[in-house]
Design a protein around this motif. Structure first.
Motif, PDB file in Angstrom:
ATOM      1  N   GLY A   2     -11.364  17.664  15.992  1.00 43.75           N
ATOM      2  CA  GLY A   2     -11.824  18.343  17.199  1.00 43.75           C
ATOM      3  C   GLY A   2     -12.282  17.368  18.262  1.00 43.75           C
ATOM      4  N   PRO A   3     -12.554  17.883  19.471  1.00 41.88           N
ATOM      5  CA  PRO A   3     -12.945  16.996  20.568  1.00 41.88           C
ATOM      6  C   PRO A   3     -14.324  16.385  20.344  1.00 41.88           C
ATOM      7  N   VAL A   4     -14.447  15.109  20.647  1.00 44.57           N
ATOM      8  CA  VAL A   4     -15.750  14.443  20.599  1.00 44.57           C
ATOM      9  C   VAL A   4     -16.338  14.293  21.997  1.00 44.57           C
ATOM     10  N   ILE A   5     -15.477  14.378  23.017  1.00 45.53           N
ATOM     11  CA  ILE A   5     -15.943  14.402  24.406  1.00 45.53           C
ATOM     12  C   ILE A   5     -15.408  15.662  25.065  1.00 45.53           C
ATOM     13  N   VAL A   6     -16.307  16.442  25.635  1.00 45.28           N
ATOM     14  CA  VAL A   6     -15.937  17.654  26.361  1.00 45.28           C
ATOM     15  C   VAL A   6     -16.667  17.653  27.694  1.00 45.28           C
ATOM     16  N   THR A   7     -15.925  17.870  28.769  1.00 42.70           N
ATOM     17  CA  THR A   7     -16.561  18.050  30.075  1.00 42.70           C
ATOM     18  C   THR A   7     -16.075  19.367  30.676  1.00 42.70           C
ATOM     19  N   ASP A   8     -16.962  20.019  31.401  1.00 36.73           N
ATOM     20  CA  ASP A   8     -16.633  21.253  32.103  1.00 36.73           C
ATOM     21  C   ASP A   8     -17.035  21.112  33.567  1.00 36.73           C
ATOM     22  N   SER A   9     -16.037  21.184  34.434  1.00 34.76           N
ATOM     23  CA  SER A   9     -16.252  21.138  35.893  1.00 34.76           C
ATOM     24  C   SER A   9     -17.069  19.917  36.307  1.00 34.76           C
ATOM     25  N   LEU A  10     -16.838  18.797  35.623  1.00 37.32           N
ATOM     26  CA  LEU A  10     -17.613  17.588  35.909  1.00 37.32           C
ATOM     27  C   LEU A  10     -17.285  17.079  37.310  1.00 37.32           C
ATOM     28  N   THR A  11     -18.332  16.903  38.117  1.00 35.49           N
ATOM     29  CA  THR A  11     -18.156  16.557  39.532  1.00 35.49           C
ATOM     30  C   THR A  11     -19.207  15.543  39.948  1.00 35.49           C
ATOM     31  N   LYS A  12     -18.769  14.582  40.757  1.00 33.92           N
ATOM     32  CA  LYS A  12     -19.711  13.661  41.384  1.00 33.92           C
ATOM     33  C   LYS A  12     -19.382  13.537  42.856  1.00 33.92           C
ATOM     34  N   LYS A  13     -20.348  13.875  43.686  1.00 37.43           N
ATOM     35  CA  LYS A  13     -20.173  13.780  45.127  1.00 37.43           C
ATOM     36  C   LYS A  13     -21.121  12.741  45.703  1.00 37.43           C
ATOM     37  N   TYR A  14     -20.605  11.997  46.646  1.00 36.63           N
ATOM     38  CA  TYR A  14     -21.427  11.113  47.462  1.00 36.63           C
ATOM     39  C   TYR A  14     -21.381  11.673  48.867  1.00 36.63           C
ATOM     40  N   LYS A  15     -22.526  12.219  49.304  1.00 39.86           N
ATOM     41  CA  LYS A  15     -22.593  13.018  50.529  1.00 39.86           C
ATOM     42  C   LYS A  15     -21.650  14.219  50.356  1.00 39.86           C
ATOM     43  N   THR A  16     -20.607  14.328  51.138  1.00 42.34           N
ATOM     44  CA  THR A  16     -19.715  15.483  51.011  1.00 42.34           C
ATOM     45  C   THR A  16     -18.414  15.150  50.288  1.00 42.34           C
ATOM     46  N   LYS A  17     -18.228  13.878  49.933  1.00 39.20           N
ATOM     47  CA  LYS A  17     -16.977  13.472  49.291  1.00 39.20           C
ATOM     48  C   LYS A  17     -17.082  13.564  47.779  1.00 39.20           C
ATOM     49  N   ALA A  18     -16.135  14.292  47.176  1.00 35.70           N
ATOM     50  CA  ALA A  18     -16.092  14.407  45.717  1.00 35.70           C
ATOM     51  C   ALA A  18     -15.283  13.242  45.149  1.00 35.70           C
ATOM     52  N   VAL A  19     -15.957  12.282  44.552  1.00 35.37           N
ATOM     53  CA  VAL A  19     -15.292  11.143  43.922  1.00 35.37           C
ATOM     54  C   VAL A  19     -14.678  11.565  42.598  1.00 35.37           C
ATOM     55  N   VAL A  20     -15.359  12.452  41.888  1.00 35.22           N
ATOM     56  CA  VAL A  20     -14.832  13.125  40.702  1.00 35.22           C
ATOM     57  C   VAL A  20     -14.948  14.616  40.985  1.00 35.22           C
ATOM     58  N   ASP A  21     -13.841  15.341  40.802  1.00 34.55           N
ATOM     59  CA  ASP A  21     -13.763  16.699  41.338  1.00 34.55           C
ATOM     60  C   ASP A  21     -13.366  17.715  40.261  1.00 34.55           C
ATOM     61  N   GLN A  22     -14.378  18.346  39.654  1.00 34.79           N
ATOM     62  CA  GLN A  22     -14.153  19.485  38.760  1.00 34.79           C
ATOM     63  C   GLN A  22     -13.200  19.150  37.604  1.00 34.79           C
ATOM     64  N   ILE A  23     -13.506  18.103  36.846  1.00 33.38           N
ATOM     65  CA  ILE A  23     -12.596  17.735  35.765  1.00 33.38           C
ATOM     66  C   ILE A  23     -13.065  18.316  34.426  1.00 33.38           C
ATOM     67  N   ASP A  24     -12.097  18.801  33.675  1.00 34.33           N
ATOM     68  CA  ASP A  24     -12.325  19.379  32.353  1.00 34.33           C
ATOM     69  C   ASP A  24     -11.582  18.517  31.327  1.00 34.33           C
ATOM     70  N   LEU A  25     -12.320  17.930  30.415  1.00 33.55           N
ATOM     71  CA  LEU A  25     -11.735  17.060  29.399  1.00 33.55           C
ATOM     72  C   LEU A  25     -11.995  17.623  28.004  1.00 33.55           C
ATOM     73  N   ARG A  26     -11.034  17.444  27.122  1.00 30.88           N
ATOM     74  CA  ARG A  26     -11.169  17.747  25.699  1.00 30.88           C
ATOM     75  C   ARG A  26     -10.521  16.595  24.950  1.00 30.88           C
ATOM     76  N   ILE A  27     -11.317  15.624  24.541  1.00 35.13           N
ATOM     77  CA  ILE A  27     -10.772  14.387  23.994  1.00 35.13           C
ATOM     78  C   ILE A  27     -11.178  14.250  22.536  1.00 35.13           C
ATOM     79  N   PRO A  28     -10.200  14.213  21.621  1.00 33.03           N
ATOM     80  CA  PRO A  28     -10.518  14.124  20.186  1.00 33.03           C
ATOM     81  C   PRO A  28     -10.819  12.701  19.748  1.00 33.03           C
ATOM     82  N   GLY A  29     -11.419  12.584  18.573  1.00 26.92           N
ATOM     83  CA  GLY A  29     -11.655  11.275  17.986  1.00 26.92           C
ATOM     84  C   GLY A  29     -10.405  10.761  17.297  1.00 26.92           C
ATOM     85  N   GLY A  30     -10.486   9.537  16.811  1.00 23.55           N
ATOM     86  CA  GLY A  30      -9.372   8.955  16.077  1.00 23.55           C
ATOM     87  C   GLY A  30      -8.124   8.780  16.906  1.00 23.55           C
ATOM     88  N   SER A  31      -8.274   8.417  18.175  1.00 32.52           N
ATOM     89  CA  SER A  31      -7.124   8.287  19.062  1.00 32.52           C
ATOM     90  C   SER A  31      -7.438   7.279  20.156  1.00 32.52           C
TER      91      SER A  31
END
Length: 290
Positions: A2-31
């Protein structure tokens, strides 16, 4: 697994600019995951948020099924090793002495040092002062430090940047051996760094994940769109203005050009099988080939 890293709508904005924009990750181990994208795509910011070095503007992060917060961050990250940007060292100390300091900070027994030095192939350089190390040796020492404690997750951000070709190959080979019992997330803009190592490829562009595929599946997205043609320098100049260019090499007085195109770009062009670099260019050009 199963996934060891999960993100939901992960976002980072500096002022109004989204450097990371609503990312959803499902990353398993052993890879081994190759995290590709041009400089400024948001890869480094994503890794820093996973490590708690940058606070998300929005969204959630779970590692090992637990959402990271101020109370459990250090416990969760004790299972995580990282090589982010250029690691700092005490230049007047040896490589082994620097690792002894890291062992103290991580509360890891010093018997771990020889194990990680063996992995990064630096047993013979361990007693040399770090100030005398090459850039490649310093990066391998940083990887050794990240491996202390045998973490289940290893996050590497542009670890081969600035290395000479021989050292880059050595580093890639080491990384390839690390994904059997842990997740390795390798962020880079150099496609060849992940071409032979990654089980899966994430591609990031303008803050968004635009592809999450196996290398073979990703390569197939460019199938039928890669061509090669031999042209004079004048003809080559015209071709390069019309089509995205994957590669150019000299053949006598002419140039051999590898390009992306939906249709045959020239009576003299031949269709060729794509590789991962072709597919990466095809995807990051947003499939807007001519």
């Amino acid at each position: 697994m199963g996934p060891v890293i999960v993100t939901d709508s992960l976002t980072k904005k500096y002022k109004t600019k989204a450097v990371v924009d609503q990312i959803d990750l499902r990353i398993p181990g052993g890879s081994i995951y190759g995290f590709l994208g041009p400089n400024g795509a948001g890869k480094s910011t994503t890794l820093k948020m996973l490590l708690g070095l940058v606070k998300p503007t929005e969204g959630h992060i779970q590692i090992f099924g637990k959402e990271i917060n101020s109370k459990n961050r250090l416990t969760i990250l004790s299972e995580t090793g990282s090589l982010i940007e250029a690691p700092a060292y005490y230049g007047h100390l040896s490589g082994k002495e620097n690792l002894q300091i890291v062992c103290t900070l991580k509360n890891v027994p010093e018997k771990e040092i020889q194990r990680v030095l063996h992995i990064v192939r630096m047993e013979e350089q361990q007693n040399k002062k770090v100030s005398q190390y090459s850039l490649g040796m310093k990066q391998r020492l940083g990887l050794a430090a990240a491996l202390l404690g045998n973490p289940k997750i290893l996050l590497l951000d542009e670890p081969t940047a600035g290395l000479d070709p021989k050292e880059r190959i050595r580093f890639r080979n080491i990384i390839s051996s690390l994904g059997h019992d842990r997740l390795v997330l390798l962020s880079t803009h150099i496609v060849s760094d992940v071409a032979n190592a990654a089980d899966r490829i994430l591609i990031m562009r303008r803050g968004k994940i635009i592809e999450d595929q196996t290398p073979d599946t990703l390569i197939q997205t460019a199938s039928g769109h890669v061509w090669e043609v031999t042209a004079s320098p004048r003809e080559a100049e015209s071709i390069q203005k019309q089509f995205p260019v994957c590669n150019v090499r000299t053949e006598g007085e002419n140039l051999r050009i590898r390009i992306l195109s939906r249709n045959c770009p020239s009576p003299h062009a031949s269709q060729v099988q794509p590789d991962l670099e072709d597919a990466y260019l095809y995807v990051t050009e947003n499939r807007e080939v001519c």
